[in-house]
Write a protein that holds these residues in place. Structure first.
Motif, PDB file in Angstrom:
ATOM      1  N   GLU A  77      54.535  69.131  67.123  1.00 21.51           N
ATOM      2  CA  GLU A  77      53.453  68.204  67.463  1.00 21.51           C
ATOM      3  C   GLU A  77      52.473  68.056  66.297  1.00 21.51           C
TER       4      GLU A  77
ATOM      5  N   THR B 171      58.079  60.697  68.197  1.00 22.76           N
ATOM      6  CA  THR B 171      58.729  61.595  69.154  1.00 22.76           C
ATOM      7  C   THR B 171      59.652  62.526  68.372  1.00 22.76           C
TER       8      THR B 171
ATOM      9  N   GLU C 123      51.761  64.792  63.938  1.00 26.98           N
ATOM     10  CA  GLU C 123      50.429  64.211  63.730  1.00 26.98           C
ATOM     11  C   GLU C 123      50.125  64.061  62.244  1.00 26.98           C
TER      12      GLU C 123
END
Length: 382
Positions: free
Chosen positions: A280, A347, A284
């Motif tokens: 994640e 994703t 980012e």
């Protein structure tokens, strides 16, 4: 995921490791079937974990790590080729003179500090070449510790503290590390796990001194970089180079209204298990803000973006369709036009044919890109 099968039983009894152990004074006199049957169906996420499972004391007498390795390598589901000698030569050239730590994987505590050059041998784990002049008592204590680990089916970890040093530097660094560890005890890590620079909150330092990218590393992660095959996929990709991590205490809003509090690549993510948990944060870092035209990306048929660090692919993501956002900056380009920056949502992809082509076990080397290239993006294939 590796699964232990029962198809290597006959071959096991012919291995030198089995003959030395089972035929010796401490052998159990058991057939390969008796030993192997205890592990059939066991699963592991890595070859290292598999060897630890095989070396566990499930038989009342234990299986030495050499036999555990023989078992693992005989399984038709395990494909663990020896590290290419040419790769080890490249690693040795990269390390030059270095200072290393031998770490107990049970508690994450160092039990030996040494200095070395080159690599002495490769046998699942690699032990750094010890060139320090040490006495018999010290050698005996070190070897006893290593033997105890192997009797439990484990191998010590090798951490490179500093590399690319001069003769004077590596002697001074070794002495300083020994003094530090003999003065301030190391607290055992949770479940023995220790990651590079993952305890930065322990110090009040705002930053660490620049190690010229030669700071604390697991030896396996350095080997992995050189073992990485060249990137050869024909799938159109957007590759983005991430350098060192930068904190953003005030936060920064990115695509979708999410706020990120840092961007870049952390040293601990060089360890594959840590990197998977950080998808994640890596996503980012990739997703904003770039001088990038969405139409150029779509015109090239690009649907995926790849994180690159030190010239090796580290993570693969799918760009979410219609997630592009743009902001106008107060900067001008060479033609006097206002510069816009774009962001997008992603994703993570952690398995499948494309993942194996682009990242896989060791990542893939992006030929022609320098390890220290500044944060940049480029299209693939060229």
């Amino acid at each position: 995921m590796f699964t232990i099968t029962s198809q290597a039983l006959d071959a096991l009894e012919a291995t030198p490791a089995w003959k030395r152990w089972n035929g010796g004074p401490n052998g159990l006199g058991r057939s390969a079937e008796d030993v192997y049957a205890s592990f059939v169906g066991a699963q592991a996420e890595s070859h290292e974990e598999l060897v630890r499972i095989l070396g566990a004391d499930n038989l009342g007498g234990g299986v030495p790590v050499a036999v555990a390795k023989a078992l693992a390598r005989l399984s038709p589901w395990i494909d663990e080729p020896a590290v290419d000698p040419a790769v080890l030569d490249q690693v040795a050239a990269e390390l030059g003179l270095y200072v290393y730590l031998l770490v107990d994987p049970r508690d994450g505590v160092p039990f030996y500090v040494g200095k070395g050059r080159g690599l002495r041998y490769a046998a699942h784990g690699l032990e750094a070449n010890d060139v320090a002049a040490v006495g018999d008592v010290e050698q005996s204590r070190k070897h006893t510790h290593i033997s105890e680990l192997r009797q439990q089916g484990m191998e010590h970890e090798i951490w490179i503290l500093r590399y690319g040093l001069t003769a004077g530097e590596y002697t001074a660094v070794e002495a300083a590390a020994i003094d530090l560890l003999m003065t301030f005890p190391v607290t055992p890590g949770e479940n023995g796990q220790r990651l590079p620079l993952a305890a930065q909150d322990q110090l009040t330092n705002a930053r660490r001194e620049d190690a010229r990218s030669h700071g604390m590393r697991l030896l396996d992660s350095i080997i992995g970089e050189y073992a990485a095959p060249p990137l050869a996929t024909e799938t159109p990709l957007l590759l983005i180079t991430l350098n060192g991590w930068n904190d953003m205490p005030e936060g920064e809003v990115i695509a979708g209204g999410t706020t990120r509090y840092g961007a870049g690549y952390k040293p601990e993510w060089l360890v594959s298990s840590s990197r998977v948990r950080a998808f994640e944060a890596i996503g980012e870092s990739l997703s904003a803000w770039w001088n990038l035209s969405p139409s150029s990306v779509e015109r090239r048929g690009i649907k995926h973006v790849v994180a690159v660090h030190r010239g090796v692919t580290r993570a693969l993501f799918e760009i979410q369709h219609d997630s592009w956002e743009s902001v106008v900056t107060d900067r001008l380009d060479k033609r006097g036009r206002t510069i816009s920056k774009t962001a997008f949502k992603v994703t993570p992809i952690s398995e499948g044919a494309l993942f194996d082509e682009v990242v896989g076990r060791h990542g893939h080397r992006v030929v022609g890109r320098a390890k220290g290239a500044q944060n940049s993006l480029y299209y693939w294939p060229r």
